[in-house]
Every structure is written in C-alpha cells, then in structure tokens.
Motif scaffolding. Structure first.
Motif, PDB file in Angstrom:
ATOM      1  N   THR A 173      -2.028   4.047  10.880  1.00  0.00           N
ATOM      2  CA  THR A 173      -1.515   2.710  11.152  1.00  0.00           C
ATOM      3  C   THR A 173      -2.669   1.731  11.280  1.00  0.00           C
ATOM      4  O   THR A 173      -3.613   1.965  12.026  1.00  0.00           O
ATOM      5  N   CYS A 174      -2.539   0.612  10.558  1.00  0.00           N
ATOM      6  CA  CYS A 174      -3.566  -0.433  10.609  1.00  0.00           C
ATOM      7  C   CYS A 174      -2.993  -1.590  11.424  1.00  0.00           C
ATOM      8  O   CYS A 174      -2.061  -2.266  10.988  1.00  0.00           O
TER       9      CYS A 174
ATOM     10  N   LEU B 189      -6.203  -4.981   9.985  1.00  0.00           N
ATOM     11  CA  LEU B 189      -5.825  -5.716   8.775  1.00  0.00           C
ATOM     12  C   LEU B 189      -6.739  -6.916   8.540  1.00  0.00           C
ATOM     13  O   LEU B 189      -7.160  -7.177   7.404  1.00  0.00           O
TER      14      LEU B 189
ATOM     15  N   PRO C 123       1.325  -5.883  10.843  1.00  0.00           N
ATOM     16  CA  PRO C 123       1.182  -4.425  10.879  1.00  0.00           C
ATOM     17  C   PRO C 123       2.456  -3.679  10.522  1.00  0.00           C
ATOM     18  O   PRO C 123       2.388  -2.537  10.048  1.00  0.00           O
TER      19      PRO C 123
ATOM     20  N   GLY D 141       2.446  -3.849   6.879  1.00  0.00           N
ATOM     21  CA  GLY D 141       1.173  -3.368   6.365  1.00  0.00           C
ATOM     22  C   GLY D 141       0.450  -4.351   5.474  1.00  0.00           C
ATOM     23  O   GLY D 141      -0.432  -3.968   4.699  1.00  0.00           O
ATOM     24  N   ASN D 142       0.801  -5.626   5.576  1.00  0.00           N
ATOM     25  CA  ASN D 142       0.199  -6.653   4.727  1.00  0.00           C
ATOM     26  C   ASN D 142      -0.745  -7.555   5.504  1.00  0.00           C
ATOM     27  O   ASN D 142      -0.460  -7.942   6.642  1.00  0.00           O
TER      28      ASN D 142
ATOM     29  N   LYS E  79      -2.015  -4.817   0.694  1.00  0.00           N
ATOM     30  CA  LYS E  79      -1.102  -3.919   1.398  1.00  0.00           C
ATOM     31  C   LYS E  79      -1.826  -2.615   1.682  1.00  0.00           C
ATOM     32  O   LYS E  79      -2.335  -1.963   0.768  1.00  0.00           O
ATOM     33  N   LEU E  80      -1.856  -2.238   2.961  1.00  0.00           N
ATOM     34  CA  LEU E  80      -2.541  -1.032   3.415  1.00  0.00           C
ATOM     35  C   LEU E  80      -1.545   0.102   3.624  1.00  0.00           C
ATOM     36  O   LEU E  80      -0.507  -0.078   4.274  1.00  0.00           O
ATOM     37  N   VAL E  81      -1.860   1.242   3.055  1.00  0.00           N
ATOM     38  CA  VAL E  81      -1.080   2.462   3.269  1.00  0.00           C
ATOM     39  C   VAL E  81      -2.060   3.597   3.532  1.00  0.00           C
ATOM     40  O   VAL E  81      -2.930   3.870   2.696  1.00  0.00           O
ATOM     41  N   ASN E  82      -1.929   4.231   4.701  1.00  0.00           N
ATOM     42  CA  ASN E  82      -2.814   5.346   5.071  1.00  0.00           C
ATOM     43  C   ASN E  82      -4.291   4.989   4.932  1.00  0.00           C
ATOM     44  O   ASN E  82      -5.106   5.781   4.436  1.00  0.00           O
TER      45      ASN E  82
END
Length: 290
Positions: free
Chosen positions: A30-31, A36, A92, A95-96, A118-121
């Motif tokens: 989780t970011c 982010l 969060p 995730g953007n 967009k952050l994933v893992n």
C-alpha cells in the motif's frame, strides 16, 4: 496432554506469524499519501534529468501521452527544463497521484502538463500524460498554482467521497445532456483551460459563452457532447478535490477533446475547475478504462 498443548500452541504461533506476514505484505503493497507524493517527485526528477529508466515501472506498465501509446523516453516531458509551478494530488484508495505542472521547455516555451501515475504493489502500472504545448497556455494564471486547490476543508463542511463523486459524475453528464444541476455550482465558480479563464470572461477567446459562470456556460444547446469514457481518477475529501477524465465529442466532427479536470468543491458546490483539454482529430479512446 502436554504434547497436545504444545502442538496447539505451535499451531497458534504459526497462525499468528502467518497473519503478521500477510499484514506486513499488505502494508508494504500500500502506497499512502506521502508515498504517492514521493513517487510524483521522483518521476519529475527523472524526466527533468533525462533518465526515465530510473522510474520504477511495472513490467506491463501502460504509458500514454495525449491518448497515444509511447515509451517514457519518447515523451514530450524530455524537452522540459524547468518546472514553474505545480499542483499535486494523491488518493491512496485508488492508488493514483496526479499533478498539473506549468513548465518551461529548452526553447523557453511554457507548457502545461497533466500526469497521472497509478501505483500497484510499489510499481507504476499506468502513466497517463496530457501535454499542452499549444499557444493557448496562459502562464499568468498558472504561476503560481492557485492555492485554493490545496486548502483544507473544515471537517464539518466536507463532503464524503460518495457525495464528491456524485457531483462530478453529474458534471460530466451535463456535458452530454446540457442539463447541469444548479445546486451543484457556486455562482462564483470559474473554469480555466490551461490557464485561460473561460467563465465570467466574455473575451476569453476559448468558448463563446459570454460573461457567465460554470453552471450557465453548459446550460442549453451547445456544440459539444456527448462526454464518453468518464473516469474519476482521484477523490480527496480533506481538500474537496476530485479529478475526472473524459473524451468529449463535438457532434459529427472528427475532432474530439480529451479532458483532464481538477475540481475544487466547497460546501457541496463546485468552486473552481482547472482543465487541460486537448482537441485533436482521430481521438477515439483514452486507452484507459478505470
């Protein structure tokens, strides 16, 4: 009996360890907001330094600029030498992290850039860039970035995520049926296109709506619509911010506009809109579905 107790204890200990490991893995994946914002900072530094290879992309990352699939090394970002101002937002839950950046190129030209990561893992899964390097970019309304967008909304005046999403979903619906909901708009609401104020400004040179606000400018017959591929990219209730995307048709014209808008909502009403709208022929999709 002692053996059974020991066995039970061992199983419980193993279960606790497994839960801890899974919890730690979830936390690591989780970011949060700070994470982010740091990702956006690192992205900017890498692009300014002409080192896009330093950006931590997922192996299957999707990268698009003005709807076209590209590599980061081919982005117009590479021609930017200096950031003049920026507004950066994080969500969060989705995730953007999304930013609007006024910048200067090596030729001394002012450009306006919207970038969504967009952050994933822990890896960047999507990069969506809206790059306006046209003559319409108006630096005087972009530098510094308007501080209203980063003000914190008092807790007792905040809208919920659901309420904010409803207001912006209705906003985009209004671009299609031209029946906006009046109570969603503050009479003082202003909308800017790459730094050009197009409301309460009869000589704006972008739209021909006259001296009207955000509500009136979309009321009644208009040359634009429908708005398709509407996406909510970010919601920040603390700051009253929503960022939305859409592809806007213009009747039967082959020219369409991809729009990326930052909305400031106070007391449940739209107060300010910062838009990057790119009109081109051949736009059929943003390439992103969520």
């Amino acid at each position: 009996m002692k053996a059974e107790v020991a066995s039970t204890f061992a199983r419980l200990a193993a279960l606790v360890i497994a839960i801890f490991v899974l919890s730690s893995a979830a936390s690591a994946a989780t970011c949060d907001r700070s994470c982010l914002l740091e990702q956006a900072k690192q992205f900017n530094a890498a692009m300014l330094g002409h080192t896009p290879e330093k950006i931590q992309l997922a192996s299957d990352a999707q990268i698009r600029e003005n709807t076209k699939a590209i590599t980061l090394g081919d982005s117009k970002w590479i021609g930017v030498t200096k950031i003049l101002s920026k507004g950066v937002y994080a969500d969060p839950i989705l995730g953007n992290v999304i930013e609007h950046v006024a910048a200067e190129t090596v030729a001394g030209k002012t450009v306006y850039i919207g970038t969504r990561l967009k952050l994933v893992n822990g890896r960047i899964k999507e990069v969506e860039i809206n790059f306006d390097d046209s003559a319409r970019v108006n630096v005087k309304n972009l530098v510094p970035y308007d501080p209203i967008f980063n003000t914190i909304v008092p807790p007792d005046e905040r809208s919920t995520r659901e309420q904010l999403e409803r207001i912006i979903t209705s906003y985009f619906k209004g671009l299609t049926d031209h029946e906006p909901i009046q109570t969603d708009y503050d009479p003082r609401c202003d909308r800017y296109h790459s730094g050009n104020r197009v409301t309460h400004n009869p000589r704006n040179g972008v739209e021909e709506s006259g001296d009207v606000g955000c509500y009136e400018s979309n009321l009644g017959p208009k040359p634009w619509g429908p708005a398709t591929e509407v996406r909510i990219g970010l919601i920040d209730p603390d700051r009253g911010i929503v960022i939305g995307y859409a592809i806007l048709y213009y009747g039967d014209s082959p020219r369409r506009m991809q729009i990326n808008e930052v909305f400031k909502i106070l007391d449940g009403r739209l107060r300010m809109v910062d838009n990057i709208g790119l009109m081109e022929e051949g736009i059929t999709t943003s390439g992103f579905t969520q």
